[in-house]
Write an enzyme that holds these catalytic residues in place. Structure first.
Site, PDB file in Angstrom:
ATOM      1  N   LYS A  11     -35.413  -2.731 118.513  1.00 49.43           N
ATOM      2  CA  LYS A  11     -34.864  -1.501 118.633  1.00 49.43           C
ATOM      3  C   LYS A  11     -34.600  -1.076 120.210  1.00 49.43           C
ATOM      4  CE  LYS A  11     -37.040   0.338 114.274  1.00 49.43           C
ATOM      5  NZ  LYS A  11     -37.793   1.698 113.714  1.00 49.43           N
ATOM      6  N   PHE A  59     -36.543  13.239 109.493  1.00 50.68           N
ATOM      7  CA  PHE A  59     -36.585  12.665 110.675  1.00 50.68           C
ATOM      8  C   PHE A  59     -35.099  11.796 110.947  1.00 50.68           C
ATOM      9  CE2 PHE A  59     -38.757   9.690 107.724  1.00 50.68           C
ATOM     10  CZ  PHE A  59     -37.918   8.852 107.432  1.00 50.68           C
ATOM     11  N   ARG A  87     -43.398  -8.791 108.351  1.00 48.49           N
ATOM     12  CA  ARG A  87     -43.964  -7.330 108.343  1.00 48.49           C
ATOM     13  C   ARG A  87     -45.488  -7.432 108.878  1.00 48.49           C
ATOM     14  NH1 ARG A  87     -41.168  -3.511 106.669  1.00 48.49           N
ATOM     15  NH2 ARG A  87     -42.910  -2.053 106.246  1.00 48.49           N
ATOM     16  N   THR A  93     -46.112   0.670 110.592  1.00 51.55           N
ATOM     17  CA  THR A  93     -45.037   1.487 111.249  1.00 51.55           C
ATOM     18  C   THR A  93     -45.564   2.403 112.185  1.00 51.55           C
ATOM     19  OG1 THR A  93     -44.136   1.410 109.106  1.00 51.55           O
ATOM     20  CG2 THR A  93     -43.217   3.220 110.572  1.00 51.55           C
ATOM     21  N   ARG A 104     -46.128  -4.169 117.248  1.00 51.04           N
ATOM     22  CA  ARG A 104     -46.087  -2.759 117.402  1.00 51.04           C
ATOM     23  C   ARG A 104     -47.241  -2.319 118.077  1.00 51.04           C
ATOM     24  NH1 ARG A 104     -43.572  -1.726 111.485  1.00 51.04           N
ATOM     25  NH2 ARG A 104     -41.269  -1.272 112.037  1.00 51.04           N
ATOM     26  N   ASN A 114     -41.176   2.365 117.574  1.00 48.73           N
ATOM     27  CA  ASN A 114     -41.903   1.444 117.111  1.00 48.73           C
ATOM     28  C   ASN A 114     -41.310   0.180 117.436  1.00 48.73           C
ATOM     29  OD1 ASN A 114     -40.302   1.462 114.957  1.00 48.73           O
ATOM     30  ND2 ASN A 114     -41.851   2.086 113.665  1.00 48.73           N
ATOM     31  N   HIS A 117     -37.738  -3.254 113.619  1.00 49.04           N
ATOM     32  CA  HIS A 117     -37.643  -2.890 112.107  1.00 49.04           C
ATOM     33  C   HIS A 117     -37.438  -4.320 111.446  1.00 49.04           C
ATOM     34  CE1 HIS A 117     -35.538  -1.526 108.340  1.00 49.04           C
ATOM     35  NE2 HIS A 117     -34.982  -2.636 108.495  1.00 49.04           N
TER      36      HIS A 117
END
EC number: 2.7.4.6
Length: 147
Positions: A11, A59, A87, A93, A104, A114, A117
């Site tokens: 991100k 959000f 993951r 998350t 993260r 965070n 993705h």
């Protein structure tokens, strides 16, 4: 074990922090190889389309604004159980709830910023990969072991 493909996005906060290489390295160290990768700036329409599943959530507007605030790195990762492995490597998350040593926990600021993705299921991985990468842009290859 099944060889799978999953979508991973670094991100804008991850790109801005200059940790693209560190993040990709973590995936590679855990056996996930990038078979497609692209640095891009998402348009509002692309972000809204990609996150359409969250459209009714409070959000959504902030998520779209954040995801279009700077460049992102789009990747297709391939490996055994790639979706679950990705993951695990990313962590929860919410970075405050993420395990030590996850991306993260180590790099993210908060639940919005965070850093990464990752697809949440094999089915969604197929949809997400095809959203950003036509099949002709994904390249299978074998890793060579260094002596």
């Amino acid at each position: 074990m099944a060889i799978e493909r999953t979508l991973s996005i670094i991100k804008p906060d991850g790109v801005e922090k200059g940790i693209i290489g560190k993040i990709i390295g973590r995936f590679e160290e855990k056996g996930l190889k990038p078979v497609a990768i692209r640095l891009t700036q998402l348009s509002k329409a692309e972000a809204e389309g990609f996150y359409a599943v969250h459209k009714a959530r409070p959000f959504f507007a902030d998520l779209v604004k954040f995801m279009t605030s700077g460049p992102v790195v789009l990747m297709v990762l391939e490996g055994e159980n790639a979706v679950a492995r990705n993951r695990e490597i990313m962590g929860a998350t919410d970075p405050k709830k993420a395990d030590a040593g996850t991306i993260r926990k180590d790099f993210a600021t908060d639940i919005e910023k965070n850093t990464v993705h990752g697809s949440d299921s094999v089915e969604n991985a197929k949809i997400e990969v095809s959203y950003f990468f036509p099949e002709v842009q994904v390249h299978a290859y074998e890793w060579k072991k260094l002596a």
